[in-house]
Design a protein around this motif. Structure first.
Motif: not given
Length: 500
Positions: A51-62, A68-77
């Motif tokens: 799941x995409x949400x699990x990938x985001x969780x992994x990135x945020x945990x680390x 984090x920032x997804x530049x291509x989406x202009x989205x800070x999470x």
């Protein structure tokens, strides 16, 4: 000639889409060399995560800042609760829904409360707050919920439990249940989706498709992609338009029927009360759609996640049953106050939604250049997202056992206790706190208690982890297939909640 014109149009659209994709790819490769953007564009994250949400969780945990920032989406999470408080309270005016978000969901949600800011939002929130706070409307809601449980949900599952080797999709059942409830409560309309024959509702199907396709707009790397498809009315945008047309037709018919009945004060449904204050058909249409989204999808999603967890936690199920029996002394629940006294059940509901929030993330758009409490600079126009799903899995918030389903974490000396809602923004927090929170909790607790007192429930595929479908709310892609059996040798009362 018409066929040739259509072919030319399709070639043109494909060409434009190719150009957009090339520009996005070029910007990603040349202007952004980070691994996160490359993984998003290529979907290489899916090699490791379901799941995409699990990938985001992994990135945020680390992430050291839990942002984090997804530049291509202009989205800070972010999953930092101080950032969440800053966005939803401290600097609320600087983080509205924004025009970008309104454009993505505008065709579906219109100017409904979930898709607007400023005066539109304040007016709707004030009106909804006044109506939902009335005891008469609460009483009507409880009656609708309990009627649906007693006369449809329980008989349906009981009849199914007598079938040999049968597998029932609880997610489908809960979506039907919550759809019936919200339609009866809000509009005085009974779709009868939970009838024993389990009829298919064209409206429900259209609503699901509109939700899914609207959410997919937000996942594109450029709004040009879906805007071009909408302009030429092709592909997913054509299907979205058709599904919204059916939803609109339903909303218009509901409004017409309410108008036909005349004086609204004689009717208990929520729409009639709103119609007493405004006759604007477009505004009323947006209210109808907002009610459906809030009251149907979120409740069904919450129940699905909760029962996936409970089916694997027999000790928690036993504790829920024991608490109910002790509180009622083997009598039926006769008041809302008694339901509120079931602190362990309340903790179970909160713990379930911590791990499986019905809305996994929520986005705002920054109005002016700003800096979040964790030091992250936010440029004007940036999409800023707080990720509730990831926040429920943060050791920094919940400790080293954050992945464990543990209702006791919500109890102090046996009494339910909640930390700051900014650590747990499942019902949002601050100025946009969910107005239907208490009603939703009563609906969730009533269903859980009713089913667990009567049935033993086990997963049909216990080793299968949930995979989510794209949508505005969390949906298990494969449903929730379960096997159900009636409990034997029990003299359990039929729980009924009233306002007496």
């Amino acid at each position: 000639m018409a066929i040739e014109d259509a072919s030319i149009l399709m070639v043109f659209i494909l060409f434009i889409s190719f150009i957009c994709t090339f520009i996005i790819f070029y910007k990603t490769k040349v202007l952004c060399r980070c691994k996160i953007c490359h993984a998003y564009i290529t979907s290489s994250w899916s090699f490791e995560f379901d799941n995409l949400c699990d990938w985001y969780t992994h990135l945020l945990q680390n992430s050291p800042t839990k942002t984090i920032h997804i530049h291509v989406l202009h989205n800070t999470i972010t999953s930092d609760h101080q950032n969440v408080e800053y966005m939803l309270k401290t600097r609320f005016e600087n983080y509205p829904k924004g025009k970008g978000f309104s454009a993505i969901l505008g065709d579906f949600l219109g100017r409904g409360i979930f898709n607007v800011d400023g005066e539109y939002w304040r007016f709707q929130r004030k009106m909804a707050s006044l109506e939902l706070g009335k005891m008469s409307i609460k009483s009507h809601a409880y009656e609708v919920v309990n009627y649906e449980i007693d006369h449809r949900l329980i008989p349906l599952i009981s009849a199914f439990s007598r079938k040999e080797h049968g597998v029932l999709d609880f997610q489908d059942v809960f979506r039907r249940f919550s759809f019936d409830v919200i339609c009866k409560f809000s509009f005085g309309y009974d779709p009868k989706c939970l009838h024993e024959s389990l009829p298919m509702s064209e409206l429900a199907i259209a609503f699901d498709l509109a939700s899914q396709l609207s959410a997919q707009r937000a996942m594109t790397t450029s709004p040009l992609v879906w805007k071009i498809k909408r302009l030429f009315n092709v592909g997913s945008e054509k299907r979205l338009k058709e599904s919204i047309k059916m939803v609109n037709k339903f909303a218009q018919e509901v409004i017409r029927q309410r108008n036909k009945l005349g004086c609204c004060s004689n009717h208990e449904d929520l729409l009639s009360r709103f119609m007493d204050k405004t006759k604007d058909p477009i505004y009323l249409r947006d209210i109808v759609i907002s009610f459906l989204l809030a009251g149907r999808d979120t409740v069904a999603s919450s129940l699905t996640g909760l029962f996936w967890l409970l089916a694997q936690q027999p000790e928690v199920v036993a504790a829920i049953r024991a608490e109910a029996l002790m509180a009622t002394q083997h009598e039926s629940l006769t008041s809302l106050e008694q339901l509120h006294q079931l602190h362990y059940l309340q903790a179970v509901v909160y713990e379930g939604m911590r791990l499986f929030p019905p809305i996994q993330f929520n986005s705002k758009f920054c109005q002016l250049d700003d800096t979040l409490p964790d030091g992250t600079f936010i440029k004007k126009g940036t999409r800023v997202t707080y990720h509730s799903y990831a926040m429920g899995r943060m050791e920094t918030i919940w400790g080293p056992d954050c992945l464990v389903f543990k209702p006791e974490r919500w109890l102090k000396d046996g009494v339910f206790y909640q930390e700051t809602p900014f650590m747990y923004p499942v019902f949002q927090a601050g100025y946009r706190m969910c107005l239907g929170k208490e009603m939703a909790l009563v609906e969730l607790k009533s269903v859980i208690l009713s089913l667990l007192q009567r049935f033993d429930i086990e997963l049909a595929h216990p080793s299968r982890a949930p995979r989510f479908s794209p949508g505005l709310t969390a949906t298990f892609r494969d449903g929730l297939p379960v096997r159900v059996s009636e409990r034997r040798g029990q003299t359990l009362p039929k729980p009924h909640v009233s306002t007496s």
